[in-house]
Design a protein around this motif. Sequence first.
Motif, PDB file in Angstrom:
ATOM      1  N   MET A 264       0.837  -1.207   0.000  1.00  0.00           N
ATOM      2  CA  MET A 264       0.000   0.000   0.000  1.00  0.00           C
ATOM      3  C   MET A 264       0.869   1.252   0.000  1.00  0.00           C
ATOM      4  SD  MET A 264      -3.351  -0.767   2.426  1.00  0.00           S
ATOM      5  CE  MET A 264      -2.782   0.473   3.521  1.00  0.00           C
ATOM      6  N   ALA A 265       1.933   1.245   0.774  1.00  0.00           N
ATOM      7  CA  ALA A 265       2.826   2.403   0.824  1.00  0.00           C
ATOM      8  C   ALA A 265       3.507   2.613  -0.520  1.00  0.00           C
ATOM      9  CB  ALA A 265       3.858   2.216   1.933  1.00  0.00           C
ATOM     10  N   LYS A 266       3.920   1.517  -1.165  1.00  0.00           N
ATOM     11  CA  LYS A 266       4.542   1.634  -2.487  1.00  0.00           C
ATOM     12  C   LYS A 266       3.565   2.227  -3.498  1.00  0.00           C
ATOM     13  CE  LYS A 266       8.009  -2.041  -2.296  1.00  0.00           C
ATOM     14  NZ  LYS A 266       8.426  -3.337  -2.883  1.00  0.00           N
TER      15      LYS A 266
ATOM     16  N   LEU B 129       2.308   9.358  -6.091  1.00  0.00           N
ATOM     17  CA  LEU B 129       2.875  10.693  -5.886  1.00  0.00           C
ATOM     18  C   LEU B 129       4.091  10.948  -6.766  1.00  0.00           C
ATOM     19  CD1 LEU B 129       2.607  10.850  -1.991  1.00  0.00           C
ATOM     20  CD2 LEU B 129       1.200  12.053  -3.670  1.00  0.00           C
ATOM     21  N   GLY B 130       4.509   9.936  -7.560  1.00  0.00           N
ATOM     22  CA  GLY B 130       5.616  10.121  -8.485  1.00  0.00           C
ATOM     23  C   GLY B 130       6.977   9.768  -7.937  1.00  0.00           C
ATOM     24  N   VAL B 131       7.031   8.999  -6.863  1.00  0.00           N
ATOM     25  CA  VAL B 131       8.317   8.583  -6.276  1.00  0.00           C
ATOM     26  C   VAL B 131       8.651   7.207  -6.793  1.00  0.00           C
ATOM     27  CG1 VAL B 131       9.518   8.088  -4.126  1.00  0.00           C
ATOM     28  CG2 VAL B 131       7.866   9.954  -4.224  1.00  0.00           C
ATOM     29  N   ASP B 132       9.924   7.028  -7.229  1.00  0.00           N
ATOM     30  CA  ASP B 132      10.375   5.722  -7.699  1.00  0.00           C
ATOM     31  C   ASP B 132      10.787   4.883  -6.490  1.00  0.00           C
ATOM     32  OD1 ASP B 132      11.147   3.663  -9.384  1.00  0.00           O
ATOM     33  OD2 ASP B 132      13.184   4.473  -9.643  1.00  0.00           O
TER      34      ASP B 132
END
Length: 92
Positions: free
Chosen positions: A79-81, A87-90
């Motif tokens: 879920m966090a991933k 949000l656009g974080v790799d």
Amino acid sequence: MTRAQQTISIGLLITSLYLALYLQAVPLPELVQTEIIPVLPFWALVSFGAYLLARLGWNVMTFHDVPEAHKELVAEIEMAKKDLRRLGVDVD
């Protein structure tokens, strides 16, 4: 009375009793006064350490894996991933 107050009260009581014995306010046989009373703090420290080691060993020996908690943790990580990817974080 909070747990800290209880602990401090018990500590002060034990310290007062030991000082009364060490300063010979309570008459005891000479052998007890010279051979046992001076080493009581060391004996208490060693006994407390042995108790803690035994408790740690018992808890390690009876440690149980919890598969349900593992599955729940993996689901929370996924879920966090997903949130981070949104949000656009790799994350990989």
